[in-house]
Scaffold this active site. Structure first.
Site, PDB file in Angstrom:
ATOM      1  CD  GLN A  83      -7.420  -0.090   7.372  1.00  0.00           C
ATOM      2  OE1 GLN A  83      -8.263  -0.938   7.594  1.00  0.00           O
ATOM      3  NE2 GLN A  83      -5.997  -0.159   7.897  1.00  0.00           N
ATOM      4  N   GLY A 127       0.995  -1.317   0.000  1.00  0.00           N
ATOM      5  CA  GLY A 127      -0.094   0.020  -0.035  1.00  0.00           C
ATOM      6  C   GLY A 127       0.960   1.210  -0.146  1.00  0.00           C
ATOM      7  CB  SER A 128       4.004   2.314   1.973  1.00  0.00           C
ATOM      8  OG  SER A 128       3.255   2.006   3.239  1.00  0.00           O
ATOM      9  CB  THR A 186      11.712 -10.551 -10.830  1.00  0.00           C
ATOM     10  OG1 THR A 186      12.592 -10.365 -11.488  1.00  0.00           O
ATOM     11  CG2 THR A 186      10.970 -11.857 -11.241  1.00  0.00           C
ATOM     12  CB  ALA A 205      -2.511  -8.526  -0.652  1.00  0.00           C
ATOM     13  CG  HIS A 206      -0.668  -6.480   4.651  1.00  0.00           C
ATOM     14  ND1 HIS A 206      -0.697  -6.010   5.975  1.00  0.00           N
ATOM     15  CD2 HIS A 206      -0.373  -5.285   3.794  1.00  0.00           C
ATOM     16  CE1 HIS A 206      -0.087  -4.621   5.907  1.00  0.00           C
ATOM     17  NE2 HIS A 206      -0.246  -4.381   4.868  1.00  0.00           N
ATOM     18  CB  CYS A 265       3.011   3.569  12.069  1.00  0.00           C
ATOM     19  SG  CYS A 265       2.043   2.701  10.712  1.00  0.00           S
ATOM     20  CG  ASN A 294      -5.160   4.160   9.135  1.00  0.00           C
ATOM     21  OD1 ASN A 294      -5.465   5.051   8.498  1.00  0.00           O
ATOM     22  ND2 ASN A 294      -3.831   4.162   9.875  1.00  0.00           N
TER      23      ASN A 294
HETATM   24  C1  LIG Z   1      -1.838  -0.471   5.891  1.00  0.00           C
HETATM   25  C2  LIG Z   1      -2.030   0.909   5.414  1.00  0.00           C
HETATM   26  C3  LIG Z   1      -0.883   1.745   4.440  1.00  0.00           C
HETATM   27  C4  LIG Z   1       0.213   0.948   4.205  1.00  0.00           C
HETATM   28  O1  LIG Z   1       0.140  -0.540   3.623  1.00  0.00           O
HETATM   29  P1  LIG Z   1       1.338  -1.167   3.533  1.00  0.00           P
HETATM   30  O2  LIG Z   1       0.877  -2.322   2.793  1.00  0.00           O
HETATM   31  O3  LIG Z   1       1.499  -1.709   4.877  1.00  0.00           O
HETATM   32  O4  LIG Z   1       2.517  -0.412   2.727  1.00  0.00           O
HETATM   33  C5  LIG Z   1      -1.468   2.619   3.782  1.00  0.00           C
HETATM   34  N1  LIG Z   1      -2.724   3.352   3.952  1.00  0.00           N
HETATM   35  C6  LIG Z   1      -3.764   2.746   4.754  1.00  0.00           C
HETATM   36  C7  LIG Z   1      -5.042   3.358   4.926  1.00  0.00           C
HETATM   37  C8  LIG Z   1      -3.261   1.751   5.587  1.00  0.00           C
HETATM   38  O5  LIG Z   1      -4.327   1.118   6.472  1.00  0.00           O
END
Ligand SMILES: *Cc1c(COP(=O)(O)O)cnc(C)c1O
Length: 392
Positions: free
Chosen positions: A185, A76-77, A243, A206-207, A331, A157
Site C-alpha cells: 500500500q 504482492g502475495s 518466463t 503494480a496494481h 478479501c 490496507n
Molecule cells: C493488495 C495487498 C496485498 C496482496 O497483493 P496482490 O498483488 O493482490 O497479491 C498484500 N499486502 C497488502 C498490504 C495489500 O494491500
C-alpha cells in the site's frame, strides 16, 4: 432519495486501481511486437531483455535499491510468501522465531500462521495501539537470540495507518535481525527508501499504483540469502522460475516511475479530498468514528465505523447509488467476520461490523466527493430507521 445518480464512483483504490493509459501504451509493444522470450539469446528477444533490465533499474531507483536487488514476481502475495518462506528456509540454522503484527494483510498473517502450525517457525504476533500502530520498542523487546525475521506492514490496507518503518528497521539492524515489510500500500504513495529505512526485504504490487494486476516485485538486500519459491528455469538469477512477464514488468516500472515523479503534488491533492470527505462524514453523521491514525495515514484512506448499522448493508446501498466501496478488507467482505485489523485496534465487534472504507485516487473528482457526502448520510438515516439497535 431522488438525487441525480452518478455511475462508477470508484472508491476502492486500496483493493486495486485503474491502469493508466500511458502504462497500457508502454506495455502493448511487448505483446504484439517485441514479444520474444526475454531469456532467449537471439536478437529478436533483445528488446524484451533490455526492457526487463531497464524496468529492474527503474524500480530499484524508485525505492533506493540496486537493480540486482529486485526480483519480479506474480504480485504482492507472492512477494510476501517468497520473503517469509525463503527466510524460514535459509536461516533455519540460526533459529525459527519470527515476529509480526496483528494487523498484517492476510498474505503475511495467514502465511506465517500456517508456517507456525506446520512447526516451521515460532511466531510472535505483536498487538497494536488504538490507531493500528506498533512501535520500534515493541519490536526490540520481542527480539530473541533465535529471531530470524521481523515482518511489519508499512501502511495498513484497511485503515491506512503508517508504521514507524525507519525506526523499526534501525531496531532490527541493531539486533542483527532481518526486516521484511509488506509495502504494497505504501510504494508509489509515500516515500520509501530501503537503504535509509534499513529494510532487508520489501514487497510491492503494480496494481496498487495504477499498474497491471498479477505482477509485483520483491526487494532483497544484497547479502540476504533467499531460495526461490517457484522453482524451474533459471530466470531472475535463479530466484523465480517462469518466463518473465515482460509487458507486466514494463507496466509496473512505468507506473511506479510516474507515481514517484509526481508523488508529493498528487498526494497533497488526494489528501485534500480525503480530508474533506472525512470532515463531511463526521459533520453530517452522528455516532461515527474515524478508524486509523489521524495524521500518520495514507493520503487516500478513509475508514469509519458507523454505529447501529452493518457495513455490508451500507455497501449494498452505496452500490445501488453507483458507489464502489469496501467494508473491512476486500478479501473478507463476503464473509460476515469483522475485520481482524479493527478488532486488533480494540474496536468492539458491533462497531467493527459497521465499518466502511473509502479509498481515493488521483482520478477521484471533487464532484464524486460531494456526491458521496450527499448520498451517504441519507443511506445511514434510512438504515438506522430500520435498525432495532438504533433507538434515538
Ligand atoms: C493488495 C495487498 C496485498 C496482496 O497483493 P496482490 O498483488 O493482490 O497479491 C498484500 N499486502 C497488502 C498490504 C495489500 O494491500
Amino acid at each position: 432519495m431522488q438525487k441525480e445518480l452518478m455511475k462508477n464512483v470508484y472508491l476502492d483504490n486500496a483493493a486495486t486501481t485503474k491502469v493508466r493509459p500511458e502504462v497500457v501504451a508502454a506495455m502493448l509493444p511487448f505483446y504484439t511486437e517485441s514479444y520474444g522470450n526475454a531469456s532467449s539469446l537471439y536478437r529478436f528477444a533483445q528488446e524484451a531483455h533490455k526492457a526487463l533490465e531497464d524496468a529492474r533499474a527503474t524500480v530499484a531507483k524508485c525505492i533506493g535499491a540496486q537493480a540486482n536487488e529486485i526480483i519480479f514476481t506474480g504480485g504482492g502475495s507472492e512477494a510476501d510468501n517468497m520473503a517469509l518462506r525463503g527466510v524460514a528456509k535459509a536461516y533455519a540454522k540460526k533459529g525459527k522465531h519470527m515476529i509480526t503484527t496483528a494487523v498484517e494483510h492476510h498474505a503475511v498473517l495467514h502465511t506465517l500462521e500456517g508456517m507456525a502450525k506446520e512447526g516451521k517457525i515460532e511466531l510472535t504476533v505483536l498487538p497494536v495501539d488504538e490507531f493500528g500502530q506498533i512501535t520500534a520498542q515493541q519490536v526490540a523487546e520481542a527480539i530473541r537470540p533465535d529471531t530470524i525475521l521481523v515482518s511489519v506492514i508499512f501502511a495498513n490496507n484497511e485503515v491506512g495507518t503508517i508504521n514507524p518503518i525507519a525506526e523499526i528497521g534501525a531496531a532490527c539492524r541493531a539486533a542483527d535481525v532481518l526486516f521484511h515489510t509488506d509495502a504494497v500500500q505504501a510504494v508509489g504513495h509515500v516515500p520509501v527508501d530501503v537503504a535509509e529505512m534499513n529494510i532487508d526485504l520489501l514487497a510491492m504490487a503494480a496494481h496498487k499504483f495504477h499498474g497491471p494486476k498479477g505482477v509485483g516485485a520483491l526487494y532483497v538486500r544484497k547479502g540476504v540469502r533467499l531460495p526461490p519459491l517457484i522453482t524451474g528455469g533459471g530466470q531472475e538469477r535463479g530466484k523465480r522460475a517462469g518466463t518473465e512477464n515482460v509487458p507486466g514488468i514494463v507496466g509496473l516500472a512505468t507506473a511506479l516511475e510516474m507515481q514517484v515523479a509526481h508523488m508529493q503534488e498528487v498526494s497533497q491533492q488526494v489528501q485534500t479530498k480525503r480530508d474533506r470527505l472525512i470532515a463531511g462524514i463526521l459533520e453530517t453523521i452522528s455516532d461515527v468514528k474515524l478508524n486509523g491514525h489521524p495524521t500518520q495515514r495514507l493520503p487516500n484512506n478513509v475508514n469509519v465505523s458507523i454505529r447501529y448499522i452493518e457495513g455490508e448493508s451500507i455497501l449494498l446501498m452505496l452500490d445501488l447509488n453507483g458507489i464502489a466501496a469496501s467494508s473491512g478488507s476486500a478479501c473478507t467482505s463476503g464473509s460476515l467476520d469483522p475485520s481482524h485489523v479493527l478488532l486488533a485496534m480494540g474496536l468492539p465487534h458491533e462497531i467493527a461490523h459497521g465499518s466502511l472504507r473509502l479509498t481515493l485516487s488521483e482520478f477521484t473528482t471533487d464532484e464524486e466527493v460531494d456526491y458521496v457526502l450527499e448520498i451517504l448520510p441519507e443511506i445511514v438515516k434510512r438504515l438506522r430507521a430500520m435498525s432495532p439497535l438504533y433507538t434515538k
